[in-house]
Design an enzyme around this catalytic site. Structure first.
Site, PDB file in Angstrom:
ATOM      1  N   HIS A  90      11.522  37.728  -2.743  1.00 36.74           N
ATOM      2  CA  HIS A  90      11.129  39.004  -3.359  1.00 36.74           C
ATOM      3  C   HIS A  90      10.089  39.675  -2.476  1.00 36.74           C
ATOM      4  CE1 HIS A  90       7.235  37.538  -5.054  1.00 36.74           C
ATOM      5  NE2 HIS A  90       7.885  36.417  -5.309  1.00 36.74           N
ATOM      6  N   ASP A  92       8.151  42.327  -3.705  1.00 37.48           N
ATOM      7  CA  ASP A  92       7.009  42.820  -4.480  1.00 37.48           C
ATOM      8  C   ASP A  92       5.917  41.756  -4.507  1.00 37.48           C
ATOM      9  OD1 ASP A  92       8.663  41.219  -6.338  1.00 37.48           O
ATOM     10  OD2 ASP A  92       7.179  41.812  -7.832  1.00 37.48           O
ATOM     11  N   ASP A 123       3.873  34.599  -0.667  1.00 37.89           N
ATOM     12  CA  ASP A 123       4.559  34.878  -1.932  1.00 37.89           C
ATOM     13  C   ASP A 123       4.895  36.364  -2.035  1.00 37.89           C
ATOM     14  OD1 ASP A 123       5.533  34.611  -4.532  1.00 37.89           O
ATOM     15  OD2 ASP A 123       3.546  34.782  -5.427  1.00 37.89           O
ATOM     16  N   GLU A 156       9.732  40.809  -9.170  1.00 34.18           N
ATOM     17  CA  GLU A 156       9.587  39.430  -9.663  1.00 34.18           C
ATOM     18  C   GLU A 156       8.222  39.202 -10.283  1.00 34.18           C
ATOM     19  OE1 GLU A 156       8.612  35.204  -9.782  1.00 34.18           O
ATOM     20  OE2 GLU A 156       7.636  36.736  -8.548  1.00 34.18           O
ATOM     21  N   GLU A 157       7.176  39.703  -9.642  1.00 35.43           N
ATOM     22  CA  GLU A 157       5.823  39.439 -10.119  1.00 35.43           C
ATOM     23  C   GLU A 157       5.533  40.124 -11.458  1.00 35.43           C
ATOM     24  OE1 GLU A 157       4.246  37.183  -8.911  1.00 35.43           O
ATOM     25  OE2 GLU A 157       4.466  37.058  -6.742  1.00 35.43           O
ATOM     26  N   HIS A 423      -1.452  34.673  -5.445  1.00 30.90           N
ATOM     27  CA  HIS A 423      -1.983  35.420  -6.597  1.00 30.90           C
ATOM     28  C   HIS A 423      -3.505  35.533  -6.576  1.00 30.90           C
ATOM     29  CE1 HIS A 423       1.794  34.842  -9.364  1.00 30.90           C
ATOM     30  NE2 HIS A 423       2.124  35.010  -8.093  1.00 30.90           N
TER      31      HIS A 423
END
Length: 451
Positions: A90, A92, A123, A156-157, A423
């Protein structure tokens, strides 16, 4: 890493990979368009699409998904009769949180102390670069031996399920014999790991009301029911004395069989303050991979600064429940809502609303694809054997794909090992890990094609 043509090619491509990841990280592709411009996500999507076209992919398309974001799709045909593998990543990313807390700007890939720092570096923009490196290495070593589909998600996030709904509406698009999800990570830097289970999740908003309006706490406090106090009671009921999750009707004693997570290592990875205890009981792996876990994500109530001496008439909270494999997320949601309602004190009015949900996932680690992955990892990580670990997080798309394509094998690998701090501020990727996992994926495709 032992010398072989694939490994040599990947090593030679690493400067290009760094340059490309620098370009991709520069897009502020947070799929919350109240925070970041839609043009940033669209720019990242177009960058991914252009990269696929440059590699010879056909049918490259930006898919408009039901949540208002775009996923990028492309297909690279393989030899006649070859198997088809779907590669997922992903583009995003999570918001950077406090940009001032970053040592270097979050959207500028920066090399420091042997790692590359930037939001999305691990990520999961790095995951897409991993796929590109693997395919380029195969092309330089005789060709890609399987048909390859690539899908790169744009939300996705956010957990808004755009790609899941799109896949359900177009089930023929992502059909494959095997699916490689490049969105997890090794258990430890340098320890080759596949993720064999994922916890599902549910999000529930709970609202408690007790009065028509706020009241003076001196005049009415002591008899007037305090909605914030009632909410605190309700939220406290979700945990036992040791911090274990306790939701009426939800079992919380499962055990994790496999790779264990030593407590001291977990404390270090989680950056637990000295003297602060971990919550729950039994092995750490049991707690984070095999059991439900509730977290209060936020509470709407007056902030300390500016608070007045008032009895609160209403309060609400957002509650997350991680759902372990073997538990149905729909049923867990019902149990959570029933618990919140049953434990609301003083006859206060309570309402609950489910605002997000995803099922847990368990892979078949005895499949031919896992055998091929183990063989590939043994080459890319000399002296190490493939480990199987759980993942406390959720990738709801896995269950959608498993449901749509029940005969497909699903493997989860990626760059998000603990030091990556995904994150969080100062997210980073290890270029050594990117190199080794790109070699792993290329070798896996070769070995899987021959199986």
């Amino acid at each position: 890493m032992s010398s072989n043509p694939v490994a040599e090619t990947v090593a030679s491509l690493m400067p290009r990979a760094q340059a490309e990841l620098t370009e991709l990280v520069a897009f502020k592709s947070v799929a919350d368009f109240d925070q970041y411009p839609r043009s940033e996500s669209e720019g990242a999507a177009n960058w991914v699409a252009d990269a696929l076209r440059a590699e010879g992919f056909q049918d490259v398309a930006l898919l408009d998904t039901p949540d208002g974001t775009q996923s990028v799709y492309g297909f690279l045909p393989g030899p006649e009769g070859a198997k088809t593998v779907l590669l997922y990543a992903h583009y995003d990313v999570q918001p950077p949180l406090d940009e001032a807390a970053w040592t270097t700007p979050p959207f500028e890939l920066t090399e420091r102390d042997g790692r590359w720092y930037g939001r999305g570096a691990a990520d999961c923009k790095g995951g897409f670069i991993m796929h590109l490196l693997a395919l380029r290495a195969l092309k330089a070593s005789g060709g890609v031996p399987v048909g390859v589909k690539v899908i790169v998600e744009g939300s996705e996030e956010q957990g808004t399920g755009g790609l899941e709904r799109y896949a359900e509406q177009h089930p023929e698009l992502l059909t494959a014999d095997t699916i490689v999800i490049g969105d997890v990570g090794n258990f430890r830097l340098g320890l080759p790991t596949v993720t064999s289970t994922l916890r599902g999740m549910t999000l529930v908003r709970v609202q408690i009301d007790t009065l028509e309006g706020n009241l003076h706490s001196g005049q009415f406090g002591g008899a007037a029911p305090d909605a914030l106090g009632a909410l605190i009671r309700v939220l406290d009921s979700l945990r036992a004395e040791d911090g274990s999750t306790t939701i009426d009707g939800l079992t919380g004693d499962a055990r994790w069989e496999g790779l264990q997570y030593e407590e001291e290592a977990f404390r270090k990875d989680a950056k637990v303050l000295d003297g602060v205890e971990l919550i729950g009981s039994d092995a750490v792996a049991d707690r984070i991979w095999a059991r439900p876990a509730v977290t209060v994500l936020g509470i709407d109530c007056p902030p300390v600064v500016g608070a007045t001496p008032s009895v609160q008439a209403g309060a609400r909270a957002l509650v997350s429940l991680r759902v372990p494999p073997g538990v149905d997320a729909v049923e867990a949601t019902k149990l959570l809502q029933a618990h919140l309602e049953a434990h609301t004190p003083w006859g206060a009015r309570v309402s609950t609303e489910q605002i997000g949900q995803g099922q847990p996932f368990r892979a078949d680690t005895s499949s031919p694809a896992y055998t091929a992955m183990a063989e590939a990892m043994a080459v890319a990580y000399p002296g190490e054997e493939m480990q199987s670990a759980g993942q406390g997080g959720s990738i709801p798309l896995c269950n959608t794909l498993a449901s749509l394509y029940p005969h497909a094998e699903i493997l989860l690998i990626g760059l998000s090992e603990p030091q990556a701090q995904i994150h969080a501020v100062n997210e980073s990727v290890s270029p050594d890990e990117l190199e080794r996992l790109s070699v792993t994926e290329a070798l896996f495709l070769q070995k899987y094609a021959a199986s």
